[in-house]
Design an enzyme around this catalytic site. Structure first.
Site, short mmCIF file in Angstrom:
data_model
loop_
_atom_site.label_atom_id
_atom_site.label_comp_id
_atom_site.label_asym_id
_atom_site.label_seq_id
_atom_site.Cartn_x
_atom_site.Cartn_y
_atom_site.Cartn_z
N TRP A 10 -6.97 31.39 34.73
CA TRP A 10 -7.01 29.99 35.17
C TRP A 10 -5.72 29.54 35.85
O TRP A 10 -5.63 28.41 36.32
CB TRP A 10 -7.31 29.07 33.97
N GLU A 166 -4.82 44.34 42.04
CA GLU A 166 -4.97 43.11 42.82
C GLU A 166 -4.15 43.22 44.11
O GLU A 166 -2.95 42.92 44.11
CB GLU A 166 -4.46 41.91 42.02
N SER A 212 -10.24 37.47 45.25
CA SER A 212 -11.40 36.83 45.88
C SER A 212 -12.74 37.31 45.31
O SER A 212 -13.72 37.46 46.04
CB SER A 212 -11.37 37.05 47.39
N GLY A 233 -9.73 34.83 39.72
CA GLY A 233 -8.90 33.64 39.81
C GLY A 233 -9.76 32.41 40.07
O GLY A 233 -10.41 31.89 39.16
N GLY A 234 -9.78 31.96 41.30
CA GLY A 234 -10.46 30.72 41.69
C GLY A 234 -11.85 30.53 41.11
O GLY A 234 -12.17 29.47 40.57
P1 13P Z 1 -8.64 34.81 43.34
O1 13P Z 1 -9.85 35.32 42.60
O2 13P Z 1 -8.57 33.32 43.43
O3 13P Z 1 -8.47 35.51 44.65
O4 13P Z 1 -7.36 35.21 42.45
C1 13P Z 1 -7.22 36.51 42.01
C2 13P Z 1 -6.14 36.54 41.01
O5 13P Z 1 -4.97 36.37 41.32
C3 13P Z 1 -6.52 36.76 39.60
O6 13P Z 1 -5.42 37.02 38.82
#
Ligand code: 13P
Length: 260
Positions: A10, A166, A212, A233-234
């Site tokens: 989060w 990542e 993503s 993430g998002g």
């Molecule tokens: P997003 O899924 O928003 O690209 O972020 C990935 C992330 O940094 C998870 O730790």
């Protein structure tokens, strides 16, 4: 068969009320799955209240960071020792911590050791920046990150860790890395661990993809050999999207089991 591991990071979002609402909504939409382990990583502030509200049969908790020392005169810090018993996992070395808080591979190594010492499973984030990819430095960068992070661990300890690949350029980009790119780096990470600890440990380590991740990409990425789940993430801030990711991962795991 390994359970698919799905972690929602989060980041610095959601106050206590908002976090509590998200947990309630997720609880309504995410059933308990035998083949999926779902983990939530709220802010340090909301971990404690969330731990009291969350249905532990469905969700485990992760810290997004912690200090490598167990205690001391370090104003503003929280240690893995303090988090022991509260969280199952600790995210370590996220690219945002490396970039904005100058965390080095050496810092990551000390935090991994601290987490393990305090019975918290590290989720170690590795990945190259766009410039590093363009310069063909991906393997070198990832190797250094993985080898250093695991240096203080024994084989059995290393077998338990989670590595999150990542690629920094895919975070928040709206589009994940290509299957080819993920396949190559994930296989390389296992090769590195095999060199360090042997094949059994390399096979046991769980490797996640992050960058993503949205429901539409779940099936494609989870079909890649060696990918054991996601660091989201998002999309983890949106209960429908996160619940959808869990559901799709479950459908895929169930289909795989039928074919096995
Ligand atoms: P997003 O899924 O928003 O690209 O972020 C990935 C992330 O940094 C998870 O730790």
């Amino acid at each position: 068969m390994k359970k698919t591991l799905i972690v929602g990071n989060w980041k610095m979002h959601l106050n206590t009320q908002q976090a509590s609402l998200l947990v309630r909504r997720l609880g309504e939409r995410v059933p308990q799955h035998r083949d999926i382990e779902t983990v939530l990583a709220p802010s340090m502030l909301t971990l404690q209240p969330i731990s009291l509200e969350v249905d532990r049969r469905k969700f485990r908790l992760a810290a997004q960071n912690a200090n490598a020392q167990d205690l001391g005169s370090l104003t503003g810090e929280v240690s893995f020792a303090m988090l022991s018993g509260l969280v199952h996992y600790g995210i370590i070395g996220h690219s945002e911590r490396r970039k904005y808080f100058a965390e080095t591979n050496k810092d990551v190594r000390a935090k991994v050791a601290a987490a393990v010492r305090n019975e918290i499973t590290p989720i170690i984030c590795v990945g190259e920046t766009r410039v590093e990819r363009t310069n063909h430095e991906t393997k070198q960068v990832v190797r250094e990150q993985v080898v250093t992070a695991l240096r203080d661990l024994t084989g059995p300890e290393a077998a338990e860790v989670v590595i999150a690949y990542e690629p920094v350029w895919a975070i928040g980009a709206g589009r994940p890395a290509s299957a080819a790119a993920i396949t190559e780096v994930v296989a390389y990470i296992r090769l590195i661990i095999e060199g360090q600890f042997g094949k059994n440990v390399a096979d046991a380590v769980r490797i996640l993809y992050g960058g993503s991740v949205e429901p539409d990409f779940v099936a494609n990425i989870l079909s890649i050999d060696g990918v054991d789940g996601f660091l989201v993430g998002g999309a983890s801030l949106n209960y429908q999207q996160f619940a959808d990711i869990v559901t799709k991962a479950h459908q895929l795991a169930a289909a795989k089991e039928q074919h096995a």
